[in-house]
Design a protein around this motif. Structure first.
Motif, short mmCIF file in Angstrom:
data_model
loop_
_atom_site.label_atom_id
_atom_site.label_comp_id
_atom_site.label_asym_id
_atom_site.label_seq_id
_atom_site.Cartn_x
_atom_site.Cartn_y
_atom_site.Cartn_z
N ASP A 202 0.83 -1.21 0.00
CA ASP A 202 0.00 0.00 0.00
C ASP A 202 0.86 1.26 0.00
O ASP A 202 0.64 2.18 -0.79
CB ASP A 202 -0.93 0.02 1.22
CG ASP A 202 -2.21 -0.76 0.98
OD1 ASP A 202 -2.60 -0.90 -0.19
OD2 ASP A 202 -2.80 -1.25 1.95
N PHE A 205 2.73 1.66 -3.24
CA PHE A 205 1.85 2.09 -4.33
C PHE A 205 1.60 3.60 -4.24
O PHE A 205 1.67 4.32 -5.24
CB PHE A 205 0.53 1.32 -4.28
CG PHE A 205 -0.44 1.73 -5.36
CD1 PHE A 205 -0.22 1.39 -6.68
CD2 PHE A 205 -1.57 2.47 -5.05
CE1 PHE A 205 -1.10 1.77 -7.68
CE2 PHE A 205 -2.46 2.87 -6.04
CZ PHE A 205 -2.22 2.51 -7.36
N TRP A 224 6.47 0.88 -8.32
CA TRP A 224 5.39 -0.03 -8.75
C TRP A 224 5.94 -1.39 -9.18
O TRP A 224 5.27 -2.41 -8.98
CB TRP A 224 4.57 0.63 -9.86
CG TRP A 224 3.73 1.77 -9.34
CD1 TRP A 224 3.22 1.90 -8.08
CD2 TRP A 224 3.30 2.92 -10.06
NE1 TRP A 224 2.51 3.06 -7.96
CE2 TRP A 224 2.53 3.71 -9.17
CE3 TRP A 224 3.48 3.38 -11.36
CZ2 TRP A 224 1.95 4.92 -9.54
CZ3 TRP A 224 2.90 4.58 -11.75
CH2 TRP A 224 2.15 5.34 -10.84
N TYR A 234 -1.66 -7.45 -6.23
CA TYR A 234 -2.07 -6.07 -5.96
C TYR A 234 -2.60 -5.50 -7.28
O TYR A 234 -1.87 -4.89 -8.07
CB TYR A 234 -0.89 -5.26 -5.43
CG TYR A 234 -1.27 -3.97 -4.74
CD1 TYR A 234 -1.43 -3.93 -3.37
CD2 TYR A 234 -1.48 -2.80 -5.47
CE1 TYR A 234 -1.78 -2.75 -2.73
CE2 TYR A 234 -1.84 -1.63 -4.84
CZ TYR A 234 -1.98 -1.60 -3.47
OH TYR A 234 -2.34 -0.43 -2.83
N HIS A 235 -3.91 -5.70 -7.51
CA HIS A 235 -4.51 -5.45 -8.83
C HIS A 235 -4.28 -4.04 -9.37
O HIS A 235 -3.98 -3.85 -10.54
CB HIS A 235 -6.03 -5.69 -8.75
CG HIS A 235 -6.37 -7.10 -8.38
ND1 HIS A 235 -7.66 -7.48 -8.06
CD2 HIS A 235 -5.62 -8.21 -8.27
CE1 HIS A 235 -7.67 -8.77 -7.77
NE2 HIS A 235 -6.45 -9.24 -7.89
N THR A 236 -4.43 -3.04 -8.50
CA THR A 236 -4.44 -1.65 -8.96
C THR A 236 -3.13 -1.23 -9.61
O THR A 236 -3.11 -0.34 -10.46
CB THR A 236 -4.73 -0.71 -7.77
OG1 THR A 236 -5.74 -1.29 -6.96
CG2 THR A 236 -5.16 0.65 -8.23
N TYR A 239 -2.33 -1.33 -13.94
CA TYR A 239 -2.78 -0.27 -14.84
C TYR A 239 -1.86 0.95 -14.74
O TYR A 239 -1.44 1.52 -15.74
CB TYR A 239 -4.22 0.12 -14.48
CG TYR A 239 -4.85 1.12 -15.43
CD1 TYR A 239 -5.49 0.71 -16.59
CD2 TYR A 239 -4.78 2.49 -15.17
CE1 TYR A 239 -6.07 1.62 -17.47
CE2 TYR A 239 -5.34 3.41 -16.04
CZ TYR A 239 -5.98 2.97 -17.19
OH TYR A 239 -6.53 3.89 -18.04
N GLN A 240 -1.54 1.34 -13.50
CA GLN A 240 -0.69 2.51 -13.29
C GLN A 240 0.71 2.30 -13.85
O GLN A 240 1.28 3.19 -14.48
CB GLN A 240 -0.63 2.85 -11.79
CG GLN A 240 -1.96 3.22 -11.16
CD GLN A 240 -2.51 4.53 -11.70
OE1 GLN A 240 -1.80 5.32 -12.28
NE2 GLN A 240 -3.80 4.75 -11.49
N ASP A 265 -6.40 -10.12 -12.49
CA ASP A 265 -7.60 -9.27 -12.34
C ASP A 265 -8.46 -9.42 -13.59
O ASP A 265 -8.50 -8.53 -14.44
CB ASP A 265 -7.17 -7.82 -12.13
CG ASP A 265 -8.33 -6.94 -11.70
OD1 ASP A 265 -9.43 -7.47 -11.50
OD2 ASP A 265 -8.13 -5.71 -11.58
N ASN A 268 -11.40 -6.67 -14.72
CA ASN A 268 -11.06 -5.26 -14.81
C ASN A 268 -11.27 -4.78 -16.25
O ASN A 268 -10.40 -4.94 -17.11
CB ASN A 268 -9.60 -5.04 -14.37
CG ASN A 268 -9.25 -3.58 -14.24
OD1 ASN A 268 -9.80 -2.72 -14.93
ND2 ASN A 268 -8.31 -3.28 -13.37
N GLU A 270 -11.38 -1.79 -17.50
CA GLU A 270 -10.47 -0.73 -17.94
C GLU A 270 -9.13 -1.31 -18.39
O GLU A 270 -8.54 -0.84 -19.37
CB GLU A 270 -10.24 0.29 -16.81
CG GLU A 270 -11.39 1.22 -16.56
CD GLU A 270 -12.45 0.62 -15.64
OE1 GLU A 270 -12.20 -0.49 -15.11
OE2 GLU A 270 -13.52 1.25 -15.47
#
Length: 420
Positions: A202, A205, A224, A234-236, A239-240, A265, A268, A270
């Protein structure tokens, strides 16, 4: 106390039923201190109803005892009886030793109910009683952070950070950095993050996000990448990270990262759409279509993905695929005037002019102020020999684009021919 100790040993030996039965049998002869101890054990072991019953009986004997009220309020909160907890805590007198603890508990309860001003007032009262207590400063910081008052939150976090770096498993420097980032002070936030040990995903990120906002994509990418290493689920982050690679003109790395993200994921939309966009950039057209179709399968009204896939089909003159795609998404209840416009175009390209006309007419109901649509529709009507219908559409277009002299000249010529 021998009986209580025996019960503790039984519990340690995994004989919970025997331990509870022994204490319940002993309760009628136990003194007040022993009953309070038994209640504490019941709480520790998770027997909250049994503990509350003991404490409620003790409270009848000692109605002004704040320690009993605070402990009982804790149980009520666990049992989701917040109103009973609030009533109990509000009855603790300000001269009671437990009053400070009661104020902090009340603040938590009021904050949970969305009564932020009341919660803040309770904490400010607590701070007057104990101005240097870091727990109170931290609670004020958390309250203000949750309401988006980051500037005030910073003041309290800075007081806490001089005493301790962590409260209730929350990183105080991390919160301080988040607050600075939230008010746009990315450089200051970045400095704080760089002094924080980044052991959890967390924090890493958020460190990456702050670095990215500060224009340091190099730091963001490293942060990242580390998140992916220590926590692949850690899915998020995928994308980033993919976006950051693309910004650094590393499309292959971006695409690889997006595909890795989809392995962990799979819902997702997106990320599916973004993978499709990247695949298109890399001329991986088959994969591009596949990813975009999966995005649309997750959300049949995902307009951005639908329109992007239509553009890909146009590049390859796959007008029949455009028709199939839009008709399919429409069966799910997804409707948009742009879909009607694209259907009209596709039917026109496949020389199915009657269908094209129907969809142009349908789109016109919503797009009659869109100059680009009006121009295209008017020319289509002209080509179909429907001059009388085309003229008012041209006039409407020229109201929005009066300097389009080419269309004006065409319209005037058409109008003159009609008058002959």
């Amino acid at each position: 106390m021998e009986t209580i100790m025996e019960a503790v040993h039984l519990m340690e030996s995994k004989k919970s039923d025997e331990a509870i039965a022994l204490l319940e049998d002993y309760l009628p002869v136990a003194d007040e201190e022993e009953r309070f101890t038994i209640a504490e054990l019941f709480v520790q072991w998770g027997f909250l109803q049994e503990a509350s019953q003991i404490l409620e009986e003790l409270l009848q004997q000692y109605p002004h005892e704040g320690e009993i009220k605070v402990m009982l309020a804790d149980i009520y909160i666990e049992l989701e009886a917040d109103e009973k907890a609030i009533e109990l805590l509000n009855n603790i007198h300000e001269t009671d030793e437990s009053y400070l603890e009661a104020l902090i508990q009340l603040a938590d309860l009021y904050q949970a109910q969305g009564l932020f001003e009341v919660a803040e007032q309770k904490l400010l009262t607590a701070k007057q009683l104990n101005p240097t207590e870091p727990i109170i400063d931290f609670a004020l910081g958390e309250l203000l952070f949750s309401t988006g008052d980051y500037l005030k939150a910073i003041t309290y976090y800075q007081k806490v950070i001089g005493v301790t770096k962590e409260v209730a498993n929350v990183s105080v420097p991390g919160r301080l950095a988040e607050s600075y980032a939230a008010i746009g002070e990315y450089e200051e936030a970045l400095k704080i993050y760089q002094d924080v040990e980044h052991e959890d995903s967390d924090t890493l990120f958020k460190y990456g996000l702050t670095a990215h906002q500060a224009g340091r994509s190099d730091i963001a990418i490293k942060a990242w990448e580390h998140v992916v290493e220590i926590d692949p689920y850690y899915h998020t982050v995928y994308y980033q990270l993919a976006k950051a690679y693309e910004e650094e003109e590393l499309p292959n790395e971006a695409y690889t990262t997006a595909k890795k993200g989809l392995q962990v994921d799979e819902f997702n939309k997106e990320l599916f759409f973004y993978a499709g966009t990247l695949a298109h950039q890399l001329n991986e057209n088959t994969d591009s279509e596949k990813w975009m179709r999966q995005a649309i399968a997750l959300d049949p009204d995902y307009k951005e993905a639908i329109l992007s896939l239509i553009e890909i089909f146009k590049e390859k003159n796959q007008y029949a695929d455009i028709i199939d795609l839009i008709e399919e998404v429409k069966t799910t209840g997804a409707n948009d005037p742009l879909y009607e416009w694209e259907l009209a175009r596709a039917y026109n390209e496949t020389e199915s002019y009657k269908n094209a006309l129907n969809h142009y007419q349908e789109a016109y109901n919503s797009l009659n102020k869109d100059s680009e649509f009006l121009k295209e529709y008017a020319y289509f009507l002209t080509e179909e020999g429907r001059i009388a219908e085309a003229l008012p559409i041209f006039r409407a277009y020229l109201q929005y684009q009066p300097e389009d002299y080419e269309v004006e000249e065409f319209y005037n010529r058409l109008d003159e021919e009609t008058d002959r």
